[in-house]
Scaffold this motif. Structure first.
Motif, PDB file in Angstrom:
ATOM      1  N   MET A 205       6.747  16.250   7.190  1.00  0.00           N
ATOM      2  CA  MET A 205       6.627  15.824   5.800  1.00  0.00           C
ATOM      3  C   MET A 205       6.995  14.347   5.720  1.00  0.00           C
ATOM      4  N   ILE A 206       6.126  13.569   5.111  1.00  0.00           N
ATOM      5  CA  ILE A 206       6.414  12.157   4.855  1.00  0.00           C
ATOM      6  C   ILE A 206       6.743  11.999   3.384  1.00  0.00           C
ATOM      7  N   LEU A 207       7.941  11.544   3.103  1.00  0.00           N
ATOM      8  CA  LEU A 207       8.353  11.250   1.734  1.00  0.00           C
ATOM      9  C   LEU A 207       8.018   9.788   1.479  1.00  0.00           C
ATOM     10  N   ASN A 208       6.958   9.569   0.711  1.00  0.00           N
ATOM     11  CA  ASN A 208       6.371   8.236   0.543  1.00  0.00           C
ATOM     12  C   ASN A 208       6.801   7.585  -0.781  1.00  0.00           C
ATOM     13  N   LYS A 209       6.589   6.289  -0.843  1.00  0.00           N
ATOM     14  CA  LYS A 209       6.890   5.466  -2.029  1.00  0.00           C
ATOM     15  C   LYS A 209       8.391   5.403  -2.315  1.00  0.00           C
ATOM     16  N   THR A 210       9.191   5.363  -1.258  1.00  0.00           N
ATOM     17  CA  THR A 210      10.650   5.324  -1.451  1.00  0.00           C
ATOM     18  C   THR A 210      11.113   4.027  -2.109  1.00  0.00           C
TER      19      THR A 210
END
Length: 266
Positions: A205-210
């Motif tokens: 899982m890539i948690l993007n727009k951090t």
């Protein structure tokens, strides 16, 4: 489930020579239409059987694709997400950072337009667009035919950007080494438990727009906890494709996974 959602009623490929055409390979006729017809006479048991038949046929095509990738030492990744997660931006930024070192190709899935494939081609790597029409996901049959046209190089990295949807793509194996689910911090931390099948099917899982976290009421730790609750083995990377923060970890993961495919090939 996709078998009763009405998807799959025809598709076309948009190729590098900038025209669309219907799929010519009649011997691989896609049988979604039978299951997607909302016929009043179909019993629940019959609809379940049709869905099972569709998935079984897809799995046979996926096995062919997987053999194709294995015989060429390729790493194929199935990128899945909701619309607006930043999937294409992540892809273009990743390509920009890796294209001088690796051979890369992309299969783009969208219901309409070739906009994303055009964005990918602008980076200098080959990309083929699959328009699914009403279809809500890619399947192994379409990907297999895309490979015939795209002809990716041996030992290359292939990104398959699926249609923006966190439901149906979870059930359809494309022959990829890994499903990678991209979740934007703008979407809410409860997505993993709202769409558990997708997060259970994904390896990463890539948690993007951090970079947006200071401006949002988003609990990253809670999101990660939910993802681990659904899938204890899932790996998680947090990054911002826009600012580049965290991209190094993603690039290291890609290179390591590609090296594993190359070792198996050797």
């Amino acid at each position: 489930m996709c078998g009763v959602c009405g998807c799959g009623e025809g598709h076309s490929h948009s190729h590098d020579h900038d025209h669309d055409h219907e799929h010519p390979h009649d011997h691989h006729h896609h049988e979604h239409d039978a299951a997607h017809a909302h016929a009043p006479g179909l019993t629940q048991a019959r609809m379940v059987q049709i869905e099972q038949d569709i998935l079984a046929k897809n799995n046979r095509y996926a096995a062919e694709n997987r053999r194709y990738f294995s015989e060429r030492g390729m790493l194929a990744l199935n990128l899945v997400s909701s619309p607006g997660s930043g999937k294409t931006t992540l892809l273009t930024e990743t390509i920009a950072l890796l294209k001088d070192d690796l051979d890369i190709a992309v299969i783009e899935g969208d219901q309409q337009t070739a906009r994303d494939a055009e964005r990918i081609r602008a980076t200098g790597v080959p990309a083929l667009q699959i328009n699914t029409g009403k279809g809500c996901h890619l399947d192994a049959h379409r990907v297999g035919h895309a490979l015939e046209t795209l002809q990716p190089k041996d030992h290359s990295l292939l990104f398959i950007e699926n249609v923006g949807n966190l439901v149906c793509p979870s059930a359809f194996d494309l022959g990829e080494a890994h499903k990678v689910v991209i979740l934007s911090v703008t979407e809410g931390e409860d997505k993993p438990i709202k769409y558990p099948d997708m997060f259970h099917a994904a390896d990463l899982m890539i948690l993007n727009k951090t970079d947006l976290l200071p401006y949002l009421d988003f609990d990253s730790e809670q999101c990660i906890q939910y993802a681990k609750q659904v899938n204890p083995r899932i790996k998680i990377l947090s990054l911002s494709a826009k600012t580049g923060e965290g991209m190094d970890s993603w690039l290291r993961w890609l290179k390591a996974e590609l090296e594993l495919q190359r070792i198996d090939y050797a």
